[in-house]
Enzyme design. Structure first.
Site, short mmCIF file in Angstrom:
data_model
loop_
_atom_site.label_atom_id
_atom_site.label_comp_id
_atom_site.label_asym_id
_atom_site.label_seq_id
_atom_site.Cartn_x
_atom_site.Cartn_y
_atom_site.Cartn_z
N GLU A 219 0.88 -1.18 0.00
CA GLU A 219 0.00 0.00 0.00
C GLU A 219 0.90 1.21 0.00
O GLU A 219 1.76 1.34 0.88
CB GLU A 219 -0.92 -0.02 1.22
CG GLU A 219 -1.90 -1.19 1.23
CD GLU A 219 -2.79 -1.25 -0.01
OE1 GLU A 219 -3.08 -0.19 -0.61
OE2 GLU A 219 -3.16 -2.37 -0.42
N CYS B 33 -1.64 8.73 4.36
CA CYS B 33 -1.70 8.37 2.94
C CYS B 33 -3.04 8.81 2.36
O CYS B 33 -3.16 9.05 1.17
CB CYS B 33 -1.52 6.88 2.78
SG CYS B 33 -2.58 5.97 3.90
P1 NAD Z 1 9.14 5.43 3.03
O1 NAD Z 1 8.92 4.92 1.67
O2 NAD Z 1 10.17 6.45 3.26
O3 NAD Z 1 9.51 4.19 4.01
C1 NAD Z 1 8.68 3.09 4.14
C2 NAD Z 1 9.50 1.93 4.68
O4 NAD Z 1 10.35 1.46 3.64
C3 NAD Z 1 10.42 2.30 5.84
O5 NAD Z 1 10.46 1.26 6.79
C4 NAD Z 1 11.75 2.47 5.14
O6 NAD Z 1 12.85 2.32 6.01
C5 NAD Z 1 11.68 1.35 4.14
N1 NAD Z 1 12.62 1.42 3.03
C6 NAD Z 1 13.09 2.51 2.39
N2 NAD Z 1 13.93 2.14 1.41
C7 NAD Z 1 13.97 0.78 1.41
C8 NAD Z 1 14.66 -0.21 0.65
N3 NAD Z 1 15.45 0.14 -0.36
N4 NAD Z 1 14.47 -1.50 0.96
C9 NAD Z 1 13.64 -1.87 1.95
N5 NAD Z 1 12.96 -0.98 2.71
C10 NAD Z 1 13.12 0.32 2.44
O7 NAD Z 1 7.71 5.90 3.58
P2 NAD Z 1 7.35 6.69 4.91
O8 NAD Z 1 7.86 8.09 4.82
O9 NAD Z 1 7.70 5.90 6.13
O10 NAD Z 1 5.77 6.70 4.80
C11 NAD Z 1 5.09 7.60 3.98
C12 NAD Z 1 4.62 6.95 2.71
O11 NAD Z 1 3.82 5.83 3.03
C13 NAD Z 1 3.71 7.87 1.90
O12 NAD Z 1 3.99 7.74 0.54
C14 NAD Z 1 2.31 7.36 2.22
O13 NAD Z 1 1.34 7.66 1.25
C15 NAD Z 1 2.57 5.90 2.36
N6 NAD Z 1 1.54 5.25 3.16
C16 NAD Z 1 0.59 4.53 2.51
C17 NAD Z 1 -0.44 3.92 3.21
C18 NAD Z 1 -1.49 3.13 2.50
O14 NAD Z 1 -2.22 2.37 3.16
N7 NAD Z 1 -1.62 3.26 1.19
C19 NAD Z 1 -0.48 4.05 4.60
C20 NAD Z 1 0.52 4.78 5.24
C21 NAD Z 1 1.53 5.37 4.51
#
Ligand code: NAD
Length: 544
Positions: free
Chosen positions: A294, A328
């Protein structure tokens, strides 16, 4: 002895939201706990195979609204700890995957009750301080939504188990929902403590073992989740929590032959890269991994001129700016008819002028800080670009301060171009862009709304005319996975509005529903014939 009954799990109900109003016990106790948490520096280890793992590489934890204050430290790991977590998960798999479902269910139901009772204020205080959430936002997320995820998922698990095939006379057909053959990688975002808890637990409820990598900016409340699961009796190695940079975890996990599923929530770009890596490594895996993600949103409100302007303004004020727009589902673009705009504008500016911004320790603050310096710089960069360009105008906010915390004023932009980048891209902050359309061009506005962004997560229509509601629901059928009529597009409730989006917003496997849980099992059909045939010949083979 194996199970000797067809057990019913307790019927779940959504957890009651506590008010924390002046004079309530929960308010006084929570305030005390917040100050205790602020005073005592905590040191948070990883948790692998039932053991606390410390590397000595300590990373500071600071409240986003008070970044010079130190709440504590966490131990950062590297590839070695990811490897240990995978080994621990695989070791735990035999016991966990063969444990009877009612024993598994009990653990998660107990975890829900612990969160509802003795851990409620702890998980709220940790979320308020670590992620800069006011008490209401923390209560609906860290306490209520996580409790709901646990209780409802247990119920959905039993619903899935009840789905069985037909058996004609002489045969018994059964469907067994086996856990996946390997381990699940749960990667969680900073913004919802409940999501951080749901992504590792929902596969575990179905009998899977998990390596969980929380976001670096959510570690403070992630520890409380792990404490709860341990106290609830989760066996060692079922969920292993590692604090490593994303790419480090990704590299080790995604090249492991036993990797069997990704449960991800976060930004779109990271998800797409993870998917690409999985694709590149596909020949290495024992089975085809499940990919559930998501991701981002550019969530809309579309207003028809038959709408009630006051309702629209309240939905926008809350939907766009609660938790600083870092949901989100937050409203980040809106389409307003020119006939209603003067009235909506006045009321919206009045609302925004009344918002109080500051740390969540002061309960009168509605707006708190954005998560970290990186987000602060990114959102400010967008605001600076908008200020430079002629196509759009900032009509509220636009300033920011990072003396004590990462504060950005709730900002409203009006764009004369409906396809301006600020109408298309996700910024994940308190930034709302509006397009004012000619009221007699509603159908064109719908078309624009549908085509503007790559995302399709949440959206709302505000209208009083039923035929407009019907038209909009139909025209925007693929524009949002969660669609709202005369309501804000945030605040989905587990068991009521299963959550997820399509297009660029994710795989739409609806967190908090059986649709999600089904991704974490591999069904096996079992056919038993009671009296097998003893002659290979069929009747047609006889001449007369
Ligand atoms: P982010 O993408 O910065 O990080 C998400 C996770 O991915 C973190 O744990 C991060 O450490 C990890 N990550 C980053 N690079 C990685 C890699 N190369 N390999 C493995 N893991 C990696 O997101 P964020 O700032 O924590 O959250 C915000 C984002 O999440 C927004 O885009 C938001 O829309 C989305 N979000 C979506 C939903 C939904 O249900 N659609 C819900 C909440 C948040």
């Amino acid at each position: 002895m194996p199970a000797t009954g067809f057990y019913n799990v307790p019927e779940p109900q959504n957890e009651q939201i506590l008010s924390y109003a002046p004079g309530t016990r929960e308010r006084d106790e929570l305030k005390q706990l917040i100050w205790d948490f602020r005073k005592n520096k905590t040191e948070i280890p990883m948790f692998i195979g039932g053991r606390e793992v410390r590397t000595g590489k300590l990373i500071e934890i600071n409240p986003p609204h008070d970044h010079q204050h130190i709440l504590g430290y966490y131990h950062q790991g590297a590839e070695k700890e990811v490897g240990l977590a995978i080994d621990a998960a695989i070791k735990a798999r035999e016991l966990w995957s063969s444990m009877s479902w009612e024993e598994r269910a009990s653990i998660f139901l107990k975890a829900a009750d612990l969160l509802s009772g003795p851990y409620r204020l702890k998980i709220n205080a940790a979320t308020m301080l670590g992620q800069s959430k006011n008490i209401f936002q923390a209560e609906i997320d860290a306490a209520c939504e996580l409790i709901d995820f646990l209780r409802y998922n247990v119920k959905f698990m039993t619903d899935l188990y009840k789905y069985q095939p037909y058996s004609p006379p002489g045969v018994w057909n059964r469907l067994e929902l086996r856990p996946l053959e390997g381990f699940i990688f749960a990667v969680t975002p900073f913004n919802f403590t409940s999501i951080a808890g749901n992504l590792p637990t929902s596969p575990a409820i179905m009998g899977n073992v998990v390596v969980w990598k929380p976001s670096a900016t959510q570690v403070y409340s992630a520890k409380v989740i792990m404490d709860v699961l341990r106290e609830a009796g989760l066996p060692d190695g079922v969920i292993n929590m590692v604090f490593v940079p994303g790419p480090v975890a990704g590299k080790t996990v995604l090249s492991h032959p036993d990797f069997s599923g990704l449960h991800y929530t976060g930004s779109t770009q990271v998800f797409q890269n993870l998917w690409k890596t999985i694709g590149q490594n596909i020949h290495q895996y024992h089975s085809y991994p499940r990919i559930v993600g998501e991701t981002g949103g550019k969530d809309f409100v579309i207003v028809h001129e038959s709408a009630d302007p006051q309702q629209v303004v309240t939905a926008i004020s809350r939907g766009a700016f609660e938790y600083q727009g870092q949901k989100c589902s937050a409203v980040s673009r809106a389409y307003i008819p020119d006939t209603l705009w003067p009235e909506i504008k006045n009321m919206l500016l009045e609302d925004i002028a009344s918002f109080k911004m500051g740390g969540p320790e002061d309960f009168t603050n509605f707006i708190n800080a954005v998560i970290d310096d990186h987000a602060f710089k990114r959102i400010n960069g967008v605001i600076r670009r908008i200020k430079r360009e002629k196509v759009a105008k900032i009509i509220a906010g636009g300033r920011s301060y990072k003396g004590t915390g990462y504060f950005i004023e709730p900002t409203v932009v009006v764009s004369s171009d409906p396809f301006y980048f600020a109408m298309q891209e996700e910024f994940f902050g308190p930034l709302l862009t509006l397009y004012i359309y000619p009221a007699d061009k509603y159908t064109e506005a719908l078309e624009i709304c549908d085509k503007t962004s790559m995302y399709a997560l949440t959206g709302s229509v505000f209208a009083r005319k039923r035929e407009i509601i019907e038209l909009t629901t139909r025209k925007l059928v693929n524009a949002a996975g969660n669609f709202y009529i005369n309501d804000k597009p945030t605040g989905a409730v587990v068991g009521q509005q299963p959550f997820g989006g399509s297009r660029g917003s994710g795989t739409n496997d609806k967190a908090g529903s059986a649709l999600n849980l089904i991704r974490w099992v591999s069904p096996r059909s079992i056919k038993e014939t009671f009296v097998p045939p003893i002659n290979y010949r069929y009747p047609f083979m006889v001449e007369r």
